[in-house]
Write a protein that holds these residues in place. Structure first.
Motif, PDB file in Angstrom:
ATOM      1  N   PHE A 145     -33.021  80.303  16.110  1.00  0.00           N
ATOM      2  CA  PHE A 145     -32.701  80.981  17.192  1.00  0.00           C
ATOM      3  C   PHE A 145     -33.721  81.296  18.010  1.00  0.00           C
ATOM      4  CE2 PHE A 145     -30.913  84.657  19.605  1.00  0.00           C
ATOM      5  CZ  PHE A 145     -30.020  84.197  20.167  1.00  0.00           C
ATOM      6  N   SER A 146     -34.818  82.156  17.088  1.00  0.00           N
ATOM      7  CA  SER A 146     -36.037  82.685  17.942  1.00  0.00           C
ATOM      8  C   SER A 146     -36.613  81.558  18.508  1.00  0.00           C
ATOM      9  CB  SER A 146     -36.711  83.474  16.837  1.00  0.00           C
ATOM     10  OG  SER A 146     -37.405  82.509  15.823  1.00  0.00           O
ATOM     11  N   ILE A 147     -36.785  80.286  18.081  1.00  0.00           N
ATOM     12  CA  ILE A 147     -37.529  78.991  18.872  1.00  0.00           C
ATOM     13  C   ILE A 147     -36.520  78.726  19.723  1.00  0.00           C
ATOM     14  CG2 ILE A 147     -38.053  76.742  18.561  1.00  0.00           C
ATOM     15  CD1 ILE A 147     -38.409  77.208  15.618  1.00  0.00           C
ATOM     16  N   MET A 148     -35.431  78.879  19.882  1.00  0.00           N
ATOM     17  CA  MET A 148     -34.505  78.262  21.246  1.00  0.00           C
ATOM     18  C   MET A 148     -34.754  79.346  22.398  1.00  0.00           C
ATOM     19  SD  MET A 148     -33.675  75.253  20.524  1.00  0.00           S
ATOM     20  CE  MET A 148     -32.540  75.196  21.963  1.00  0.00           C
ATOM     21  N   ILE A 149     -35.064  80.595  22.048  1.00  0.00           N
ATOM     22  CA  ILE A 149     -34.996  81.601  23.119  1.00  0.00           C
ATOM     23  C   ILE A 149     -36.397  81.787  23.490  1.00  0.00           C
ATOM     24  CG2 ILE A 149     -32.882  82.675  22.297  1.00  0.00           C
ATOM     25  CD1 ILE A 149     -34.798  85.002  21.007  1.00  0.00           C
ATOM     26  N   ASN A 150     -37.427  80.922  23.037  1.00  0.00           N
ATOM     27  CA  ASN A 150     -38.893  81.032  23.301  1.00  0.00           C
ATOM     28  C   ASN A 150     -38.944  80.603  24.791  1.00  0.00           C
ATOM     29  OD1 ASN A 150     -41.545  80.289  23.541  1.00  0.00           O
ATOM     30  ND2 ASN A 150     -41.573  81.392  21.611  1.00  0.00           N
ATOM     31  N   LYS A 151     -39.570  81.303  25.721  1.00  0.00           N
ATOM     32  CA  LYS A 151     -39.691  80.871  26.968  1.00  0.00           C
ATOM     33  C   LYS A 151     -40.491  79.617  27.073  1.00  0.00           C
ATOM     34  CE  LYS A 151     -44.120  83.591  27.616  1.00  0.00           C
ATOM     35  NZ  LYS A 151     -44.613  84.785  28.636  1.00  0.00           N
ATOM     36  N   ASN A 152     -41.419  79.032  26.154  1.00  0.00           N
ATOM     37  CA  ASN A 152     -41.951  77.647  26.142  1.00  0.00           C
ATOM     38  C   ASN A 152     -41.247  76.717  25.621  1.00  0.00           C
ATOM     39  OD1 ASN A 152     -44.515  79.176  27.176  1.00  0.00           O
ATOM     40  ND2 ASN A 152     -45.065  79.810  24.977  1.00  0.00           N
ATOM     41  N   ASN A 153     -40.067  76.998  25.306  1.00  0.00           N
ATOM     42  CA  ASN A 153     -39.122  75.739  24.604  1.00  0.00           C
ATOM     43  C   ASN A 153     -38.339  75.153  25.862  1.00  0.00           C
ATOM     44  OD1 ASN A 153     -37.154  74.230  23.697  1.00  0.00           O
ATOM     45  ND2 ASN A 153     -36.831  75.683  21.968  1.00  0.00           N
ATOM     46  N   ILE A 154     -38.631  73.852  26.212  1.00  0.00           N
ATOM     47  CA  ILE A 154     -38.208  73.065  27.350  1.00  0.00           C
ATOM     48  C   ILE A 154     -36.485  73.130  27.405  1.00  0.00           C
ATOM     49  CG2 ILE A 154     -37.865  70.845  26.318  1.00  0.00           C
ATOM     50  CD1 ILE A 154     -39.440  69.724  28.886  1.00  0.00           C
ATOM     51  N   PHE A 155     -35.889  73.383  26.397  1.00  0.00           N
ATOM     52  CA  PHE A 155     -34.704  73.514  26.137  1.00  0.00           C
ATOM     53  C   PHE A 155     -34.170  74.675  25.672  1.00  0.00           C
ATOM     54  CE2 PHE A 155     -34.325  68.983  24.180  1.00  0.00           C
ATOM     55  CZ  PHE A 155     -34.576  68.315  25.450  1.00  0.00           C
ATOM     56  N   ARG A 156     -34.977  75.958  26.485  1.00  0.00           N
ATOM     57  CA  ARG A 156     -34.661  77.347  26.306  1.00  0.00           C
ATOM     58  C   ARG A 156     -33.276  77.691  26.341  1.00  0.00           C
ATOM     59  NH1 ARG A 156     -37.033  82.335  29.751  1.00  0.00           N
ATOM     60  NH2 ARG A 156     -36.404  84.133  28.076  1.00  0.00           N
ATOM     61  N   LEU A 157     -32.645  78.519  25.216  1.00  0.00           N
ATOM     62  CA  LEU A 157     -31.389  79.058  25.361  1.00  0.00           C
ATOM     63  C   LEU A 157     -31.223  80.184  26.285  1.00  0.00           C
ATOM     64  CD1 LEU A 157     -28.470  78.809  23.945  1.00  0.00           C
ATOM     65  CD2 LEU A 157     -29.388  80.284  22.301  1.00  0.00           C
ATOM     66  N   ASN A 158     -30.362  80.040  27.256  1.00  0.00           N
ATOM     67  CA  ASN A 158     -30.179  80.992  28.389  1.00  0.00           C
ATOM     68  C   ASN A 158     -28.820  80.926  28.838  1.00  0.00           C
ATOM     69  OD1 ASN A 158     -30.285  82.474  30.581  1.00  0.00           O
ATOM     70  ND2 ASN A 158     -32.325  81.921  31.302  1.00  0.00           N
ATOM     71  N   THR A 159     -28.053  82.101  28.789  1.00  0.00           N
ATOM     72  CA  THR A 159     -26.632  81.942  29.277  1.00  0.00           C
ATOM     73  C   THR A 159     -26.385  81.612  30.605  1.00  0.00           C
ATOM     74  OG1 THR A 159     -27.098  84.390  29.890  1.00  0.00           O
ATOM     75  CG2 THR A 159     -26.116  84.011  27.617  1.00  0.00           C
ATOM     76  N   LYS A 160     -27.442  82.055  31.314  1.00  0.00           N
ATOM     77  CA  LYS A 160     -27.456  81.679  32.932  1.00  0.00           C
ATOM     78  C   LYS A 160     -27.570  79.980  33.231  1.00  0.00           C
ATOM     79  CE  LYS A 160     -29.951  85.773  34.571  1.00  0.00           C
ATOM     80  NZ  LYS A 160     -31.115  86.357  35.250  1.00  0.00           N
TER      81      LYS A 160
END
Length: 475
Positions: free
Chosen positions: A215-230
């Motif tokens: 989960f911490s990887i997925m919300i990282n801003k450098n992740n191209i598939f970043r988890l973002n509710t928007k």
């Protein structure tokens, strides 16, 4: 993001053999270690008694039945995201990945609310013997809670695979495997507990830790598939392609798992030890078949990205090379498991020297594995074929193969042997496993040949991404 783009360029333009090894090797090693972990876990549980091994084997099949929904969503969503990533449409890939998480949240919530209160009826409905329900109810409830984390982790991992990022999957899962194994050893050997629920708690702890890290990887801003509710888009244009690909995968895995549960229920007439022996035999074969599945997963990613980049020739070349590798490793693995190390592996289950049923349990494992091991080469062939079929989005074909594996080949064969050759006893279970897996290997090759003929007949190269999606659906 630079690393993601570098991997994408390697998959689309780099040396194909090196690319296959780079993508598949981490998954291969993880699956190999995880197979040994599963085997060791069964060995440790056998320290309690052989009946506990049967309970764990039986309930894990029901767990696999329920987890097929997460596996289907992850695989189908991963194919869509990999295609978009290969096509260079990173914005749409990110929106689709966020939509997958939204679907996951809904499904997990429903699953937990329904399955936990109905745990005992579910076990009865799937034919679990009453003596195994008595010792396994707590284990099963913990497994259901664990499934919630497994569901999310499977989706996280599928998205990493979609962009070819497999090394981090390897390192994280190896870490979790040792955490699970460490807690299992602590509970059973250190605290000397005599309840299999502690084995499930050890697994739950490992999956919870993995969830936090992923989960911490997925919300990282450098992740191209970043988890973002928007970025979540609950619209049919995003959800439909995922569902179309995911439902056949889910149904195939679910019905196949249900078939294995049915086989366990059919085998209970031989006694609870046979169910455990069948589970152990499957784990022995899994030492080879599970790592070989890395070619199915890795080839799917490579094929999907190259199709997104409209390079069918390279996609098929990736299939050919991965297919040869899978078959070669499967053949070597069969020789090692069946003829060289079989006795040593089976004797690992002779831990509980005081139990009266140990010798009988070991005999049953060997009797079943003699035929069950024939599945190793067959499943290597199947893994190589499914890799390209998944990559092309042919999940309906894969569904038919998985359903046929259980309900065309395995269950009818077992029923026939139980009805007309009762003298075979537990050996019939191993024979049905071997015949069914050889049958689906042949079937998958026939489906592949038909699909290749369809492609040559209709043409494929030079299509746009949307045209390619329509073509795959028609084919």
């Amino acid at each position: 993001m630079a690393n993601d783009n570098k991997r994408r360029d390697q998959i689309l333009n780099g040396n194909l053999t090196k690319t296959i090894i780079a993508i598949c090797a981490p998954i291969f090693l993880y699956n190999l270690f995880n197979s040994f972990y599963s085997l060791i876990d069964q060995v440790i549980v056998s320290k309690i008694d052989a009946t506990s091994v049967s309970a764990v084997a039986t309930l894990n099949q029901i767990k696999n039945l329920l987890s097929s929904l997460g596996a289907g969503l992850a695989a189908g969503g991963g194919i869509v995201v990999a295609r978009l990533f290969g096509a260079g449409d990173f914005d749409q890939a990110r929106k689709n990945s966020n939509s997958i998480f939204a679907l996951s949240l809904v499904i997990v919530g429903v699953m937990l609310i329904v399955c936990i209160p109905l745990s005992v009826p579910i076990m009865k409905l799937t034919g679990v013997p009453s003596e195994l329900i008595a010792i396994g109810t707590g284990y099963f409830i913990v497994c259901i809670i664990d499934l919630g984390f497994v569901f999310f982790n499977t989706v996280f991992i599928a998205l990493q695979k979609a962009k070819g990022s497999t090394k981090i999957i390897f390192y994280l899962n190896i870490m979790v495997m040792f955490i699970k194994l460490g807690f299992t050893v602590l509970f059973i050997y250190g605290f000397r507990v005599d309840n299999i629920v502690w084995a499930a708690i050890a697994t739950l702890i490992g999956q919870m830790i993995l969830f936090i890290i992923l989960f911490s990887i997925m919300i990282n801003k450098n992740n191209i598939f970043r988890l973002n509710t928007k970025e979540i888009r609950i619209k049919m244009e995003y959800i439909k392609p995922i569902i179309v690909l995911s439902i056949p995968i889910f149904l195939g895995k679910f019905i196949f798992s249900f078939g294995k549960v049915s086989v366990n229920a059919m085998c209970k007439s031989y006694g609870p030890l046979v169910v455990g022996a069948l589970g152990v035999s499957n784990s022995l074969c899994g030492i080879v078949t599970s790592p070989v599945n890395s070619f199915e997963e890795g080839c799917s990613t490579i094929v999907s990205q190259n199709l997104g980049n409209r390079n069918m020739k390279r996609a098929f070349e990736a299939f050919k090379k991965s297919f040869i590798m899978a078959c070669l490793i499967g053949t070597i693995g069969y020789v090692l498991v069946r003829f060289i190390f079989q006795d040593q592996l089976i004797n690992l289950f002779a831990q509980n020297k005081k139990a009266d049923d140990v010798e009988e349990f070991l005999r049953l494992i060997k009797e079943i594995n003699r035929f069950d091991s024939l599945s190793i080469i067959a499943l290597a062939v199947n893994a190589g074929v499914l890799g390209v079929l998944y990559g092309f989005g042919q999940t309906k074909i894969a569904m038919v193969v998985n359903i046929s594996r259980a309900f065309v080949f395995r269950i009818p064969v077992l029923w026939y042997l139980q009805t007309f050759h009762k003298e075979m006893g537990a050996e019939a279970a191993g024979i049905s496993m071997g015949i069914s897996n050889i049958g689906i290997a042949i079937m998958s090759i026939l489906f592949l040949l038909y699909f290749i003929h369809k492609i040559k007949k209709n043409g494929y190269n030079g299509m746009t991404f949307n045209q390619e999606k329509d073509f795959v659906e028609e084919a």
